[in-house]
Design an enzyme around this catalytic site. Structure first.
Site, PDB file in Angstrom:
ATOM      1  N   ASP A 140      44.899  38.631  67.111  1.00  0.00           N
ATOM      2  CA  ASP A 140      46.073  37.789  66.908  1.00  0.00           C
ATOM      3  C   ASP A 140      45.552  36.406  66.540  1.00  0.00           C
ATOM      4  O   ASP A 140      44.884  35.748  67.352  1.00  0.00           O
ATOM      5  CB  ASP A 140      46.891  37.740  68.201  1.00  0.00           C
ATOM      6  CG  ASP A 140      48.130  36.851  68.099  1.00  0.00           C
ATOM      7  OD1 ASP A 140      48.230  36.067  67.135  1.00  0.00           O
ATOM      8  OD2 ASP A 140      48.980  36.936  69.005  1.00  0.00           O
ATOM      9  N   VAL A 141      45.831  35.957  65.337  1.00  0.00           N
ATOM     10  CA  VAL A 141      45.239  34.709  64.855  1.00  0.00           C
ATOM     11  C   VAL A 141      45.793  33.477  65.545  1.00  0.00           C
ATOM     12  O   VAL A 141      45.306  32.359  65.322  1.00  0.00           O
ATOM     13  CB  VAL A 141      45.390  34.563  63.322  1.00  0.00           C
ATOM     14  CG1 VAL A 141      44.686  35.692  62.593  1.00  0.00           C
ATOM     15  CG2 VAL A 141      46.860  34.457  62.911  1.00  0.00           C
ATOM     16  N   TYR A 154      58.197  28.608  55.859  1.00  0.00           N
ATOM     17  CA  TYR A 154      57.162  29.363  55.144  1.00  0.00           C
ATOM     18  C   TYR A 154      56.582  28.526  54.001  1.00  0.00           C
ATOM     19  O   TYR A 154      55.365  28.517  53.784  1.00  0.00           O
ATOM     20  CB  TYR A 154      57.776  30.654  54.610  1.00  0.00           C
ATOM     21  CG  TYR A 154      56.785  31.627  54.030  1.00  0.00           C
ATOM     22  CD1 TYR A 154      55.819  32.241  54.832  1.00  0.00           C
ATOM     23  CD2 TYR A 154      56.818  31.971  52.680  1.00  0.00           C
ATOM     24  CE1 TYR A 154      54.917  33.156  54.304  1.00  0.00           C
ATOM     25  CE2 TYR A 154      55.916  32.885  52.143  1.00  0.00           C
ATOM     26  CZ  TYR A 154      54.973  33.471  52.965  1.00  0.00           C
ATOM     27  OH  TYR A 154      54.078  34.372  52.445  1.00  0.00           O
ATOM     28  N   ALA A 197      54.391  40.842  45.490  1.00  0.00           N
ATOM     29  CA  ALA A 197      53.483  41.993  45.441  1.00  0.00           C
ATOM     30  C   ALA A 197      54.178  43.143  46.152  1.00  0.00           C
ATOM     31  O   ALA A 197      54.336  43.117  47.373  1.00  0.00           O
ATOM     32  CB  ALA A 197      52.156  41.656  46.099  1.00  0.00           C
TER      33      ALA A 197
END
Length: 261
Positions: free
Chosen positions: A76-77, A169, A202
């Site tokens: 978990d960053v 974001y 993407a």
């Protein structure tokens, strides 16, 4: 619509390199990067916070490339201890690291009028501060190894342009771009390169599940190619930036989209 090109063959662009990829489980860009790096001759440490999906992706890659070049470490960053364990574990398994690909990010749609502090902080913590945490750990390791190495961050065209409901974001991804440039300046004397890609759309199965058909159609219409990118097309650019073919590129953000303004 510009047709999807043929999937490329490996050319050993990352031969004998050790590559760490965050958020590499599932079907998106991180997973595609792990596969393309393996096809280009690297040993790969794949990481993700979702242990089950990580295990499934590890099994898929191991079945194709062998256990000797694929290793998984859950991370978990947002947790500094887990980030340290990721980098230390990669070195313990393969003896060194040469490339870090920061793919971890968190989105969401919410008007700034309704956005809570918790929503804002969560997106920034995963997407921007998480990139900082893993970069710092890897860059320190690169220096300890004697210099050299490459970091490739996953930014977004939303870091350049406005999109409704994406204030958190967009701010995070713009921050990733600025972080990329500043990190590159900090570590250039050590022969370390830091670059980023900025994709737009993407397409992969999970994205299709969590995004409305209307929004997907709108985003697709903005692309001059008339279609979304395939995750491996973004991964190709990341592989290039990680390779020696990009030896004089650092501090750059490469748009993998026509929407760079």
């Amino acid at each position: 619509m510009i047709p999807i090109p043929t999937y490329p063959q490996g050319r050993d662009l990352l031969r004998d390199k050790v590559v760490v990829v965050t958020a590499a489980a599932g079907t998106g860009i991180g997973s595609a990067v792990a596969q393309r790096a393996l096809e280009e001759g690297a040993a790969v440490v794949i990481s993700d916070w979702h242990a089950r999906r990580l295990g499934e992706r590890t099994a898929e890659l191991t079945g194709r490339f062998g256990s000797g070049v694929v290793h998984e470490i859950a991370c978990d960053v947002t947790d500094e201890l887990q980030v340290k364990a990721l980098i230390d574990g990669a070195v313990e398994r393969f003896g060194r690291i040469d490339v870090l690909v920061n793919n971890a990010g968190l989105g969401g749609t919410r008007s700034v009028l309704e956005m809570t502090d918790e929503e804002w902080s969560r997106v920034l913590d995963v997407t921007l501060t998480g990139t900082f945490r893993v970069s710092r750990a890897a860059l320190r390791r690169f220096v300890e190894q004697g210099g050299g190495g490459a970091v490739v961050n996953n930014a977004s065209v939303i870091g350049w342009r406005a999109q409704e409901g994406q204030a958190h974001y967009a701010a995070a991804k713009a921050g990733v771009m600025a972080l990329t440039r500043s990190c590159a300046a900090d570590v250039a004397e050590h022969g370390i390169r830091v670059n980023a890609v900025a994709p737009s759309l993407a397409m992969h199965p999970f994205l299709a599940k969590v995004t409305t058909d209307e929004l997907l159609a709108e985003l697709t219409a903005r692309e001059v190619s008339g279609r979304a990118a395939q995750p491996w097309e973004v991964a190709n650019v990341i592989v290039f930036l990680a390779s020696e073919y990009a030896s004089y590129l650092t501090g750059e953000v490469i748009s993998v989209s026509s929407q760079h303004a």
